[in-house]
Enzyme design. Sequence first.
Site, PDB file in Angstrom:
ATOM      1  N   GLU A 186      60.463  38.893  31.866  1.00 37.27           N
ATOM      2  CA  GLU A 186      60.711  40.149  31.936  1.00 37.27           C
ATOM      3  C   GLU A 186      62.809  40.802  32.511  1.00 37.27           C
ATOM      4  O   GLU A 186      62.959  41.975  31.712  1.00 37.27           O
ATOM      5  CB  GLU A 186      60.001  41.383  33.454  1.00 37.27           C
ATOM      6  CG  GLU A 186      58.678  41.127  32.410  1.00 37.27           C
ATOM      7  CD  GLU A 186      58.489  42.516  31.724  1.00 37.27           C
ATOM      8  OE1 GLU A 186      59.273  43.382  31.598  1.00 37.27           O
ATOM      9  OE2 GLU A 186      57.586  42.027  30.697  1.00 37.27           O
ATOM     10  N   SER A 469       7.594  71.218  29.569  1.00 38.45           N
ATOM     11  CA  SER A 469       6.554  70.704  29.993  1.00 38.45           C
ATOM     12  C   SER A 469       6.924  69.922  31.429  1.00 38.45           C
ATOM     13  O   SER A 469       5.959  69.322  32.247  1.00 38.45           O
ATOM     14  CB  SER A 469       6.102  70.042  29.341  1.00 38.45           C
ATOM     15  OG  SER A 469       6.329  70.597  28.008  1.00 38.45           O
TER      16      SER A 469
END
Length: 759
Positions: A186, A469
Amino acid sequence: MTLKRFVKLILLIVTPIIIGAVIWSVRLYVGISERIQNGWFPPPIEIYAPGIKLQAGQYLAPESFKQELKDQGFIERQRSGPLQESEFEKLDLESCQRVLPEEIDPLAKDCYLIRPKKPADLVAVVISIDASLKQLYSGEPLSPTSQVSFRPTLLAQEFEGQLMSRKYSPLSAFPLLCLQGITAIEDKRFLEHSGVSLSGTLRGVYGLITGQRELGGGSTITQQLVKNYFLTSERTISRKATEIIMALILEAMVDKDTILENYLNVIYMGQNGPFQVRGFAAAAENYFSKPVEKLELHECAFLAGLLNNPGRFSPFRKDPSPGLQRRERVLEKMLENGFITDRQKQIASSKPLPKRTTDDEIQPAPYFIDAIRKDLRAKGVDLEQGIRVFSTIDLRAQKSASKALNSALNDIVNRHETLKIKEKGGQKLQAMVLSADIKTGQVIALIGGRDFRTSPFNRAIDAHRQVGSIMKPIVYLTALETLTESGTPYSPMTVLTDEPWTYKYDRQSWSPVNYDEAFRGPIPLFWALKNSINVPTAKLGISVGLESIIDTAKRIGVTSPLKPFPAITLGAFELYPMEVLTAYLTIARFGSRVQTKLYTRVETLDGRLILEPRSEQDQVLSNDKAAQLVGMMKNTLASGTAQSARAWGFSHTAAGKTGTTSDSRDAWFAGFTPNVLTLVWVGYDNNNKHGLTGASGALPIWSLFMRDYLKGTENLDFQWPETVEAVDVSKSEIMEIVGPELWEKVPEKTELVFPVGER
């Protein structure tokens, strides 16, 4: 134009630019200073899962226990030497005997040695051939004990509204090879430059202008820290200019060690489901299931390579070769810089990439965490101050619920051509699961949909759906609390009539019909409930009073507004799933209402109590009436609409109720054993019809979850209150009530619950 006038013109142009640049730089400096003074990292919201609790004699399947340890953050040791913190090891029986203070049980099959985090003691677990925890030890030296509780484990973190997996580690914790790998790939001149690389910056700007992104951004580690911590990932020249100036300012304000340490803790390293993986320490655990200080060369090289593009170089892609090639590139750079030898490179290159070991939907349970966050906001908790939340989640239950939901839904869709067509057209059948411990009211599993990443809408807490129900038990409960027209108490054997019927009110008429459009004549009360027959339920509801039904619903936990329309008797109203869960908890607890809980305690990061849900319980129903209802609901699974649960492998004693709305848009099932209650809903978010019933849509999910979660546990029956008793009603007695067409459907015996002495 004279030279003097030309110089003045240049000064007029340049001076405002210089002044503007100075002001801009000062503002950037102030912004950086304020952020640093307030702490590099904002205070997080930390959410914890309860630690494992072990008790001698409990069921403990070896493989599921091993996975449970891993879910709790323990790492299986792969080397020799003493166990380190958060490690466990499976021992052969001979090695196990050497560490135990007494003879190992002759029925022993598996042995585990576990080292929790300090100050907890070493733990030894011996599992027998029948999967019971035969012997349990703790301490140093080990000594027998009856139970062990592990500390809560960190489930997830949130930083500034973003769900993240982050674990802060000081620079000293990072292996030198990791630091060398990062700088090699990097920013090899990190220790030399002042925050910016001229050649890299020119290359990056050229790439932005020409659109050649493969040239890279040319950012130093300092610039990457600025981008990740202060800015966004936007790719523009103005953002790049800001990044450069801020990098130069930052380098002048803090030392290199501080920059590198914060970079290693903030950098984006990929995704774990909806959670960002931030920093090397979190990445080490996400990809390799180990702490950062234990990373080896090939692992350091892989993570260093991942920094450039975590999505592209992820080892979990179908084609992991880009990640392999990137790791090789890092190793080559390390070799060029003299950080490693050729032999070290060869060994590291031969190592495989990591493989996924956990389900993104389970770890770290995004729907559950979303529910906690919303609940805390609703209670006025300041989420910006940094808090710890100790959740009630059971990681094993959460995993079982997620697997059951996705497995059953896939099977349901594949068996129904119309559903397959809808799915191909972009309409995805959805579901939710809520499960709670009946004794405490603590929610142990919460699944709000099939996939949080593609559908973050949390149906478990935010869906307001018609219940159908599933709420008929409220009608029957209300009846059990009142008297018949003849003045006698309602009981499970009270006779109702199933025949065509019209109810007239307010210049209107209502004629309910049964699901199968058939009529059965006289039937017992329990028969109408277990088979979810509409007409006798509606007549019963009108008889006991609509306002009374609403009152019962409110007492047991319903908070949504209800209106006294006749269709309320059949569940023609909308509720949130948590309301249904609370109502059923009250029923399962024989009328004792308790607050449902997603967490047991909320505190500041320094341990100060903020919120602790109350544990009080209110007896809102007569426990003998609620027990009679539960006795009737047991028959739903024994011989009613939910009897197919047995075909799905569920074998425990349970009570419950299916729920299907009249237009087949919602399918529900709520069922409970003496200890665990689970609620399931299935439907489409756009409210389209799916044609499923509670039995064909929701029950399969419920059955698979409860089967797996309760596997190996004792099959307990309900402990009835002393004022009632369970009675076996004979087939002949029921046949005296129902018509001949129902005789073959009557079981040889039916267990029902009655007040003591009334049978």
